[in-house]
Design an enzyme around this catalytic site. Sequence first.
Site, short mmCIF file in Angstrom:
data_model
loop_
_atom_site.label_atom_id
_atom_site.label_comp_id
_atom_site.label_asym_id
_atom_site.label_seq_id
_atom_site.Cartn_x
_atom_site.Cartn_y
_atom_site.Cartn_z
N HIS A 176 0.87 -1.20 0.00
CA HIS A 176 0.00 0.00 0.00
C HIS A 176 0.90 1.24 0.00
CE1 HIS A 176 -3.45 2.43 0.56
NE2 HIS A 176 -3.75 2.20 1.83
N HIS A 203 -2.34 -2.53 -9.44
CA HIS A 203 -3.32 -1.84 -8.61
C HIS A 203 -4.55 -2.72 -8.47
CE1 HIS A 203 -5.89 1.33 -6.99
NE2 HIS A 203 -4.76 1.92 -6.69
N ASP A 217 2.77 5.37 -6.87
CA ASP A 217 4.03 5.29 -6.13
C ASP A 217 5.27 5.18 -7.00
OD1 ASP A 217 2.00 3.43 -4.02
OD2 ASP A 217 2.99 5.29 -3.42
C1 SDX Z 1 -1.49 1.95 -3.43
O1 SDX Z 1 -6.25 0.66 -3.28
C2 SDX Z 1 -5.73 1.80 -3.51
O2 SDX Z 1 -6.38 2.71 -4.02
C3 SDX Z 1 -4.29 1.96 -3.10
C4 SDX Z 1 -3.63 3.25 -3.52
C5 SDX Z 1 -4.21 4.46 -2.80
O3 SDX Z 1 -4.08 5.57 -3.34
O4 SDX Z 1 -4.70 4.28 -1.66
O5 SDX Z 1 -3.75 3.44 -4.91
C6 SDX Z 1 -2.15 3.24 -3.17
O6 SDX Z 1 -1.45 1.15 -2.54
C7 SDX Z 1 -0.96 1.66 -4.79
C8 SDX Z 1 -0.32 0.25 -4.89
C9 SDX Z 1 1.08 0.34 -4.33
N1 SDX Z 1 1.66 -1.04 -4.20
C10 SDX Z 1 2.64 -1.41 -5.00
O7 SDX Z 1 3.09 -0.76 -5.94
C11 SDX Z 1 3.21 -2.78 -4.65
C12 SDX Z 1 3.33 -3.63 -5.91
N2 SDX Z 1 2.02 -3.97 -6.39
C13 SDX Z 1 1.42 -5.23 -5.99
O8 SDX Z 1 1.67 -5.59 -4.66
C14 SDX Z 1 -0.02 -5.37 -6.47
O9 SDX Z 1 -0.07 -4.90 -7.74
C15 SDX Z 1 -1.12 -4.70 -5.68
C16 SDX Z 1 -1.15 -5.17 -4.26
C17 SDX Z 1 -0.99 -3.23 -5.72
C18 SDX Z 1 -2.44 -5.07 -6.33
O10 SDX Z 1 -2.54 -6.40 -6.29
P1 SDX Z 1 -3.78 -7.15 -6.99
O11 SDX Z 1 -4.67 -6.29 -7.79
O12 SDX Z 1 -4.39 -7.97 -5.92
O13 SDX Z 1 -3.10 -7.97 -8.07
P2 SDX Z 1 -2.96 -9.47 -7.93
O14 SDX Z 1 -2.18 -9.74 -6.69
O15 SDX Z 1 -4.29 -10.08 -8.11
O16 SDX Z 1 -2.02 -9.75 -9.17
C19 SDX Z 1 -2.52 -10.29 -10.33
C20 SDX Z 1 -1.26 -10.94 -10.93
C21 SDX Z 1 -0.61 -11.94 -9.98
O17 SDX Z 1 0.07 -12.84 -10.81
P3 SDX Z 1 -0.57 -14.33 -11.02
O18 SDX Z 1 -0.81 -14.90 -9.64
O19 SDX Z 1 -1.84 -14.07 -11.80
O20 SDX Z 1 0.46 -15.07 -11.80
O21 SDX Z 1 -0.28 -9.91 -11.16
C22 SDX Z 1 0.87 -10.18 -10.37
C23 SDX Z 1 0.43 -11.10 -9.26
O22 SDX Z 1 1.53 -11.87 -8.81
N3 SDX Z 1 1.31 -8.90 -9.86
C24 SDX Z 1 2.56 -8.44 -9.95
C25 SDX Z 1 2.55 -7.16 -9.41
N4 SDX Z 1 1.30 -6.86 -9.01
C26 SDX Z 1 0.55 -7.94 -9.28
N5 SDX Z 1 3.68 -9.04 -10.43
C27 SDX Z 1 4.80 -8.27 -10.36
N6 SDX Z 1 4.87 -7.02 -9.86
C28 SDX Z 1 3.76 -6.44 -9.38
N7 SDX Z 1 3.83 -5.20 -8.91
#
Ligand code: SDX
Length: 391
Positions: A229, A270, A327
């Site tokens: 987050h 996201h 971010d």
């Molecule tokens: C914020 O909710 C909000 O509005 C939050 C926010 C706000 O203003 O409050 O926007 C702020 O928190 C932005 C997000 C910041 N976090 C990051 O940048 C950390 C990296 N991102 C991931 O942890 C992830 O993308 C999330 C947690 C942000 C979102 O996760 P999701 O939507 O649950 O995605 P998912 O886990 O379902 O992923 C789908 C696929 C998976 O692969 P498979 O299992 O299908 O093979 O995408 C992959 C995930 O492993 N994946 C990533 C990835 N994000 C998802 N792979 C590599 N790098 C990534 N960043």
Amino acid sequence: SNGYFTYDPGFMATSACESKITFIDGDKGILLHRGYPIDQLAEQSDYLETCYLLLNGELPNAEQKVAFEKLITNHTMVHEQLQFFYRGFRRDAHPMAVMCGVVGALSAFYHDSLDINNPEHRHIAAIRLIAKMPTMAAMSYKYSMGQPFMYPRNDLSYSENFLHMMFATPCEEYKVNPIIAKAMDRIFVLHADHEQNASTSTVRLTGSTGANPYACIAAGIAALWGPSHGGANEAVLKMLDEIGDVSNLDNFIARVKDKNDSTKLMGFGHRVYKNFDPRAKVMKQTCDEVLTALGINDPQLELAMKLEEIALNDEYFVKRKLYPNVDFYSGIILKAIGIPTSMFTVIFALGRTPGWIAHWLEMHSASYKIGRPRQLYTGSVQRDFVPVDKR
Ligand code: SDX
């Protein structure tokens, strides 16, 4: 039923909630605060105006704007005793740990005089929190540096004041560069609210128990700290440091794609945006503007842009609809401003405060039930106790 779907009010009382504050269309990359697009607010408004909009539902007119700015300015000092909470922390404590503590501690200073059933009391709590977050944030930085706390100044704008409290010392005034102040203000605007994200949902759930607003915001700060987050901005810079050079990009991307490797591309992906994050676009443009204006040639910006280019053309990321989020570029700007990595998530918490408090106010503006998220039980079926000598 609202014509789209029928739902059980009992279910709604324990899970989804209605709000008039922010609208997101994740597929179209739309983010509106009270109907105004985020790029227009970032480019044409300022942070305190955006705070007023989030709290009141409308942009202030000229007179309301001046009155609101004055009200905030007159609440920027913290109780003189609050400083002693900082001294209980080790100097190397993470500033987010300090912020969880001192913002929660505000409850001890204002709790007895606060009747959350009184709209006036709720409003002044909102003002206090928006006004005092920069002071407390700067104090957490100064404490970590072993430097004296700097008092806020009433002759500076909100963002100028924050930079003053961060970088001035009793020995030397901090000359606020207007470019840096504007960039700081825009970063706060871009973080101001974001619908029912994890930390805002935490604030609403905590608030639904009747907890005081200072405790609710402290809970939001704790939730924001996680690297999935708000902690992602700090994690992006650590990731870029770890990659080091563009020659290592292919190896890093291979690790991200490796099922057996938990490495994620921080600042990408996201829960809602499955296209671009409109804030990331403005943040990237601001990054270019600030570094050019300051004459900074940061190799990490070049690395970040190359990483983005590779990811946006790589089937792994495209298939999973992973795009830069708010971010990805913010940390490069903050670094250019002179803010240390450890303070990045504190900046996010500072910027998000009006959103958190607007949702808390919105919840209290109508009748509400205590939150109770539902669960699907997948544990053992009922069974009789087995005495220890029979196990
Ligand atoms: C914020 O909710 C909000 O509005 C939050 C926010 C706000 O203003 O409050 O926007 C702020 O928190 C932005 C997000 C910041 N976090 C990051 O940048 C950390 C990296 N991102 C991931 O942890 C992830 O993308 C999330 C947690 C942000 C979102 O996760 P999701 O939507 O649950 O995605 P998912 O886990 O379902 O992923 C789908 C696929 C998976 O692969 P498979 O299992 O299908 O093979 O995408 C992959 C995930 O492993 N994946 C990533 C990835 N994000 C998802 N792979 C590599 N790098 C990534 N960043």
